[in-house]
Design an enzyme around this catalytic site. Sequence first.
Site, short mmCIF file in Angstrom:
data_model
loop_
_atom_site.label_atom_id
_atom_site.label_comp_id
_atom_site.label_asym_id
_atom_site.label_seq_id
_atom_site.Cartn_x
_atom_site.Cartn_y
_atom_site.Cartn_z
N GLU A 40 69.82 48.85 64.61
CA GLU A 40 68.50 49.40 64.31
C GLU A 40 68.69 50.59 63.36
OE1 GLU A 40 64.85 51.28 67.03
OE2 GLU A 40 66.93 51.42 67.72
N LYS A 106 59.61 45.54 66.08
CA LYS A 106 59.88 46.01 67.44
C LYS A 106 58.58 46.14 68.24
CE LYS A 106 62.20 49.97 69.66
NZ LYS A 106 62.84 51.27 69.34
N CYS A 142 66.57 47.62 70.52
CA CYS A 142 66.77 48.84 71.30
C CYS A 142 65.95 48.90 72.58
CB CYS A 142 66.52 50.05 70.41
SG CYS A 142 67.33 51.57 71.00
#
Length: 270
Positions: A40, A106, A142
Amino acid sequence: MRIALSQIVAGLDPKANLDIVRDQALHAAEQDARIVVFPEATMARFGVRLRPIAEPLDGPWAGEVRRIAAETGIVVVAGMFTPAPDGRVTNTLLVTGPGVDASYDKIHLYDAFNFTESRTVAPGSQVVTVDVDGLRIGLATCYDVRFPELFRAHADAGALVCLLPASWGAGPGKREQWDLLIRARALDATVWLAAVGQADPISVGVEASGTAPTGIGYSAVVGPDGSIREQLSAEPGMIIAELDIDEVTAVRQKIAVLDNRRLGWPEPPA
């Protein structure tokens, strides 16, 4: 499937970070990897203003990643930031290379541990899988790792592997949580999980900035039985891993958690 996990320390300059992507992709290709996965925020690490550096998926930064993928002949997965309509950005994974050009925004934003990602980042809304050489792969980023339903959605869509680029926040207990969560997500979706974090900037003499999640390292390949097969330390490095896809079938026969789920719980009594 032979994949490479590239644990780097991204800098502040997106153009300079492309040099890292190019060098690491070339090294992965030399090792006959089919995919190279970067963390990321490969475009630029957290702790900088994101809106000024964000570019669309057809912009120059993504275009250069596509050229790198074409030159090396492998699929490149890298975290970047794209403009959102409301003035924020989206935290985007670009997946590009032979036979694939896709992206994932995300979904779960890191509003935790005294950091508020949603202040500057707009959430995605779509579960995304991609096919590489006939293998279906789920994409997550993440903080998504704390939400098992996303990884089970990947499995329901036919994914046998999940990729998790990250820039994990440092702090007491965070390393232990990282290891626990990546193992749990592999096990409860019975998939191979490639978790690729930013290296700890302190390991290369770069001071971390405030509460921004700039990485702790410890990228890992986790088997579908939840066991860590290979793992790096805090410093930059690369894992080259062979994923035995038949092992997913074998584990799912032994631990049929996907088949044994009971969905549609009744409403609790008033």
